[in-house]
Motif scaffolding. Structure first.
Motif, PDB file in Angstrom:
ATOM      1  N   PRO A 107       0.824  -1.215   0.000  1.00  0.00           N
ATOM      2  CA  PRO A 107       0.000   0.000   0.000  1.00  0.00           C
ATOM      3  C   PRO A 107       0.855   1.261   0.000  1.00  0.00           C
ATOM      4  O   PRO A 107       2.031   1.248   0.308  1.00  0.00           O
ATOM      5  N   LEU A 108       0.217   2.369  -0.368  1.00  0.00           N
ATOM      6  CA  LEU A 108       0.915   3.651  -0.496  1.00  0.00           C
ATOM      7  C   LEU A 108       0.481   4.610   0.607  1.00  0.00           C
ATOM      8  O   LEU A 108      -0.689   4.738   0.898  1.00  0.00           O
ATOM      9  N   ALA A 109       1.505   5.271   1.196  1.00  0.00           N
ATOM     10  CA  ALA A 109       1.211   6.353   2.147  1.00  0.00           C
ATOM     11  C   ALA A 109       1.680   7.649   1.507  1.00  0.00           C
ATOM     12  O   ALA A 109       2.869   7.844   1.306  1.00  0.00           O
ATOM     13  N   ILE A 110       0.749   8.541   1.166  1.00  0.00           N
ATOM     14  CA  ILE A 110       1.094   9.768   0.444  1.00  0.00           C
ATOM     15  C   ILE A 110       1.101  10.956   1.382  1.00  0.00           C
ATOM     16  O   ILE A 110       0.986  10.802   2.604  1.00  0.00           O
ATOM     17  N   TRP A 124       4.391  13.797  -4.245  1.00  0.00           N
ATOM     18  CA  TRP A 124       4.271  12.450  -4.790  1.00  0.00           C
ATOM     19  C   TRP A 124       3.595  12.433  -6.163  1.00  0.00           C
ATOM     20  O   TRP A 124       3.831  11.525  -6.946  1.00  0.00           O
ATOM     21  N   LEU A 125       2.755  13.407  -6.466  1.00  0.00           N
ATOM     22  CA  LEU A 125       1.964  13.367  -7.689  1.00  0.00           C
ATOM     23  C   LEU A 125       2.537  14.208  -8.826  1.00  0.00           C
ATOM     24  O   LEU A 125       2.290  13.890  -9.990  1.00  0.00           O
ATOM     25  N   ALA A 126       3.273  15.253  -8.528  1.00  0.00           N
ATOM     26  CA  ALA A 126       3.730  16.163  -9.575  1.00  0.00           C
ATOM     27  C   ALA A 126       5.207  16.018  -9.919  1.00  0.00           C
ATOM     28  O   ALA A 126       5.611  16.383 -11.019  1.00  0.00           O
ATOM     29  N   ILE A 130       9.251  11.032  -8.969  1.00  0.00           N
ATOM     30  CA  ILE A 130       8.570  10.250  -7.933  1.00  0.00           C
ATOM     31  C   ILE A 130       7.201   9.767  -8.387  1.00  0.00           C
ATOM     32  O   ILE A 130       6.707   8.736  -7.930  1.00  0.00           O
ATOM     33  N   ALA A 131       6.559  10.495  -9.315  1.00  0.00           N
ATOM     34  CA  ALA A 131       5.175  10.191  -9.688  1.00  0.00           C
ATOM     35  C   ALA A 131       5.007   8.781 -10.220  1.00  0.00           C
ATOM     36  O   ALA A 131       4.002   8.116  -9.943  1.00  0.00           O
ATOM     37  N   ILE A 132       5.987   8.289 -10.987  1.00  0.00           N
ATOM     38  CA  ILE A 132       5.864   6.941 -11.548  1.00  0.00           C
ATOM     39  C   ILE A 132       5.856   5.895 -10.433  1.00  0.00           C
ATOM     40  O   ILE A 132       5.138   4.889 -10.515  1.00  0.00           O
ATOM     41  N   TRP A 133       6.636   6.143  -9.351  1.00  0.00           N
ATOM     42  CA  TRP A 133       6.639   5.206  -8.222  1.00  0.00           C
ATOM     43  C   TRP A 133       5.330   5.302  -7.448  1.00  0.00           C
ATOM     44  O   TRP A 133       4.834   4.300  -6.920  1.00  0.00           O
ATOM     45  N   VAL A 210      -6.370  10.455 -11.283  1.00  0.00           N
ATOM     46  CA  VAL A 210      -5.439  11.070 -10.335  1.00  0.00           C
ATOM     47  C   VAL A 210      -4.686  12.246 -10.954  1.00  0.00           C
ATOM     48  O   VAL A 210      -4.550  13.309 -10.336  1.00  0.00           O
ATOM     49  N   TRP A 211      -4.206  12.081 -12.181  1.00  0.00           N
ATOM     50  CA  TRP A 211      -3.365  13.105 -12.795  1.00  0.00           C
ATOM     51  C   TRP A 211      -4.069  13.917 -13.894  1.00  0.00           C
ATOM     52  O   TRP A 211      -3.628  15.005 -14.225  1.00  0.00           O
TER      53      TRP A 211
END
Length: 302
Positions: A107-110, A124-126, A130-133, A210-211
């Motif tokens: 799971p992901l913790a953002i 984490w998103l932009a 890092i976004a690909i991970w 998401v993006w």
């Protein structure tokens, strides 16, 4: 020739015709029962592929017939898509997702979760680095349950007697996993890998939600499907979008066929071999029964 011998010959002839009649009846039944599924498959799978390939030859806005409201450009849409650096990057991102989704299952913790603990994490998103991970972790979190269900179903088919016999022989836990669990779970693992690969190649909804269709490009997480929607429907060029869709289909088909040829065939060959052996035994038993009946009839004639 006596009437009894004539009856025996007639009966023998009727019996010799039964296998062919049964085979023909079986083929008719297969055709009748499979015809609706084949019709649906042709209408909703084969026909859209053919139409998509046809639309890909036109610069078309999506209304009317392409031959009347569009402009015929031949293979230009396909050539443009293959040479477009954005589409090449989308292909690279897609294969990164394919490989990463098979490796990462956690799971992901953002940022929002980290912020609750007073930790200011990265974007984490932009952030393109890092976004690909982030995408890989989101996919893993979303589909890890499906993988667990497949593995549990595969492990339940392994007989407990094998583990009990291994314990009697003094095998350790890891030896049992290496010698019993993994080999017998291999067909399930191969199916899971196949489904994960095909799903990753067609990934669209998660990235789009998401993006979005534009941010995904700058964040470095655009996929072939998001590129198709952005440059096709978003740009009003449905012919180009159809060309990209056909390229995605060809890439997915090649990967699926190669995987089936070199990985899944071992399972299919085993199933086909067992079926052939069962059919061979059934034919042998039928011949033995037929010979016994002919011998009995011949003895009655005598």
């Amino acid at each position: 020739m006596s009437s009894t011998s004539k009856d025996a010959v007639t009966l023998r002839a009727k019996r010799s015709k039964k296998p062919s009649d049964g085979k023909m009846r079986r083929n008719v039944e297969i055709f009748v029962l499979s015809a609706p599924a084949i019709l649906l498959f042709v209408c909703f799978v084969i026909l859209p592929i053919v139409l998509g390939a046809y639309y890909g030859f036109y610069q078309w806005k999506g209304y009317g017939l392409p031959s009347k409201t569009g402009k015929f450009v031949g293979l230009q849409n396909y050539i443009t898509a293959i040479k477009d650096p954005a589409f090449q990057a989308a292909i690279l991102h897609t294969f990164e997702v394919v490989i990463g989704s098979l490796v990462i299952q956690a799971p992901l913790a953002i940022n929002e979760i980290l912020a609750n603990f007073g930790i200011n994490g990265p974007d984490w998103l932009a952030d393109p680095k890092i976004a690909i991970w982030t995408l890989l972790l989101l996919i893993s979190w979303k589909y890890v349950g499906f993988a667990v269900i497949l593995m549990l179903a595969g492990m339940q088919s392994i007989p407990d007697e094998l583990y009990e016999a291994a314990k009697v022989d003094g095998a350790s836990f890891w030896q049992m996993q290496r010698s019993i669990t993994l080999p017998l779970l291999a067909p399930t693992l191969r199916i899971w890998v196949f489904l994960s690969m095909i799903g990753s190649l067609q990934l669209f909804d998660l990235v789009y939600i998401v993006w979005g269709k534009y941010v995904s490009t700058t964040a470095g997480v655009s996929t072939m499907a998001t590129y198709m929607v952005r440059e096709g429907r978003g740009a009003g060029n449905y012919g180009y979008g159809s060309a990209v869709a056909l390229i995605i289909f060809v890439i997915s088909l090649i990967i699926a066929l190669v995987y089936q040829k070199f990985v899944l065939n071992r399972d299919l060959d085993g199933a086909v071999t067992e079926q052939k052996e069962a059919e061979k035994r059934a034919r042998k038993r039928a011949k033995e029964v037929q010979h016994r009946e002919v011998a009995a009839l011949a003895s009655e004639v005598k």
